[in-house]
Design an enzyme around this catalytic site. Structure first.
Site, mmCIF file in Angstrom:
data_model
loop_
_atom_site.group_PDB
_atom_site.id
_atom_site.type_symbol
_atom_site.label_atom_id
_atom_site.label_comp_id
_atom_site.label_asym_id
_atom_site.label_seq_id
_atom_site.Cartn_x
_atom_site.Cartn_y
_atom_site.Cartn_z
ATOM 1 N N LYS A 112 0.169 4.239 -0.277
ATOM 2 C CA LYS A 112 -0.455 5.463 0.269
ATOM 3 C C LYS A 112 -0.197 6.623 -0.702
ATOM 4 C CE LYS A 112 0.138 3.508 4.790
ATOM 5 N NZ LYS A 112 0.005 3.679 6.216
ATOM 6 N N SER B 185 3.424 -2.339 10.391
ATOM 7 C CA SER B 185 4.872 -2.320 10.594
ATOM 8 C C SER B 185 5.547 -3.658 10.290
ATOM 9 C CB SER B 185 5.206 -1.841 12.016
ATOM 10 O OG SER B 185 4.731 -0.510 12.204
ATOM 11 N N GLY C 211 2.323 2.061 10.707
ATOM 12 C CA GLY C 211 3.266 3.160 10.536
ATOM 13 C C GLY C 211 3.920 3.620 11.825
ATOM 14 N N GLU D 187 -5.435 -5.175 10.632
ATOM 15 C CA GLU D 187 -4.430 -4.132 10.831
ATOM 16 C C GLU D 187 -4.724 -3.400 12.138
ATOM 17 O OE1 GLU D 187 -2.461 -2.907 6.916
ATOM 18 O OE2 GLU D 187 -4.199 -1.641 7.169
ATOM 19 N N HIS E 192 -9.562 0.947 4.979
ATOM 20 C CA HIS E 192 -8.269 1.160 5.655
ATOM 21 C C HIS E 192 -8.487 2.091 6.845
ATOM 22 C CE1 HIS E 192 -4.154 2.468 6.397
ATOM 23 N NE2 HIS E 192 -3.772 1.370 5.766
ATOM 24 N N ASN F 171 0.875 -1.173 0.000
ATOM 25 C CA ASN F 171 0.000 0.000 0.000
ATOM 26 C C ASN F 171 0.912 1.222 0.000
ATOM 27 O OD1 ASN F 171 -1.777 2.070 0.494
ATOM 28 N ND2 ASN F 171 -2.236 1.472 2.611
ATOM 29 N N GLU G 13 -6.931 4.557 7.855
ATOM 30 C CA GLU G 13 -6.780 5.991 7.542
ATOM 31 C C GLU G 13 -8.043 6.526 6.867
ATOM 32 O OE1 GLU G 13 -2.981 5.685 5.518
ATOM 33 O OE2 GLU G 13 -2.090 5.077 7.420
HETATM 34 C C1 PEP Z 1 -0.751 0.055 5.991
HETATM 35 O O1 PEP Z 1 -0.702 1.186 5.549
HETATM 36 O O2 PEP Z 1 -1.721 -0.660 5.707
HETATM 37 C C2 PEP Z 1 0.349 -0.414 6.828
HETATM 38 C C3 PEP Z 1 0.271 -1.606 7.364
HETATM 39 O O3 PEP Z 1 1.412 0.443 6.990
HETATM 40 P P1 PEP Z 1 2.846 0.100 7.670
HETATM 41 O O4 PEP Z 1 3.305 -1.210 7.056
HETATM 42 O O5 PEP Z 1 3.714 1.230 7.305
HETATM 43 O O6 PEP Z 1 2.611 -0.034 9.135
#
Ligand code: PEP
Length: 248
Positions: free
Chosen positions: A11, A211, A172, A166, A94, A9, A96
């Site tokens: 972003k 992460s 992040g 998630e 997601h 992803n 976000e």
């Molecule tokens: C994500 O944006 O879905 C995500 C898991 O980000 P990160 O791997 O940076 O934590």
């Protein structure tokens, strides 16, 4: 046997030049992969992703989709438009989108349905905040997020769909759920589906996101109910993304 899948992803990162280098490196490095791989890129770069990835081992997709199929919805992008650009996957719900853009459970369910109508494979994201985990209600939150979609779509719409667990506190932040913490939630999600359909429950791919890095991917992906990952930051570095795919 469920195949492993690793989805990047991006972003809101990148430009034509940096994307080109990243797409080519992932495409070339993916030749020997045994896991599935895909990159979800910003809308304007879907044509570029298609031009580089078509015919390769790497699929592509988008990070959001309109709940509407067409019409006067300024700024929105429909599932049919994504399909027009060869997308296989689209992320819906997601964290976000849920926290910054007001995507409620109902809107997420509508987006999931819109993706299915367009023949896309939705990647439904679910997960709890740190407060919710500390309050001991992770299971309730994740079940509520899944049930909102299930009650709108029915079980059959989950055949070959993807769910991504998630935990919001791990996205992040550099904090990862321990493999055992993630496995516990993944097993609960699978049971939620298996209780109604043993076939869909056993075939459902449930990705972990939060992460994931080359150094922790293998241990996370070794858990019995973790079928790969949704990768944010590390998907912006070709070598890291490929190492994570190789760990799957
Ligand atoms: C994500 O944006 O879905 C995500 C898991 O980000 P990160 O791997 O940076 O934590």
């Amino acid at each position: 046997m469920r195949g492993k899948l690793v989805v990047g992803n991006w972003k809101m990162h990148g430009n034509l030049a940096t994307n080109m280098a990243l797409l080519q490196a992932v495409r070339d490095g993916a030749v020997e992969l045994r896991s599935g791989a895909a990159l979800c890129v910003p809308y304007p770069y879907l044509a570029q992703a298609r031009s580089v990835l078509e015919g390769s081992n790497v699929a592509w997709g988008a990070q959001d989709v309109s709940e509407h199929d067409s019409g006067a919805w300024t700024g929105e992008v429909s599932g049919a438009m994504l399909a027009d650009f060869g997308c296989r996957y689209v992320i819906v719900g997601h964290s976000e989108r849920r926290s910054f853009f007001g995507d409620s459970d109902a809107v997420t369910a509508a987006k999931f349905l819109a993706a299915r109508r367009a023949g896309l494979t939705p990647i439904l994201c679910v997960g709890e905040t740190l407060e919710e985990r500390e309050a001991g209600i992770t299971g309730d939150i994740v079940t509520r997020q899944i049930d909102a979609v299930l009650s709108a779509s029915g079980m059959a719409a989950f055949a070959d769909a993807v769910v991504a667990y998630e935990p919001v506190w791990a996205i992040g932040t550099g904090r990862t759920a321990s493999p055992a913490q993630a496995q516990e939630v993944h097993a609960m999600i699978r049971t939620r589906f298996s209780d109604e359909s043993a076939v869909i429950g056993s075939q459902l791919r449930i990705l972990y996101g939060g992460s994931v890095k080359p150094g922790n991917a293998a241990e996370i992906f070794a858990q019995p109910d973790i079928d790969g990952g949704l990768i944010g930051g590390a998907s912006l570095v070709a070598a890291d993304f490929l190492a994570i795919c190789a760990a799957a």
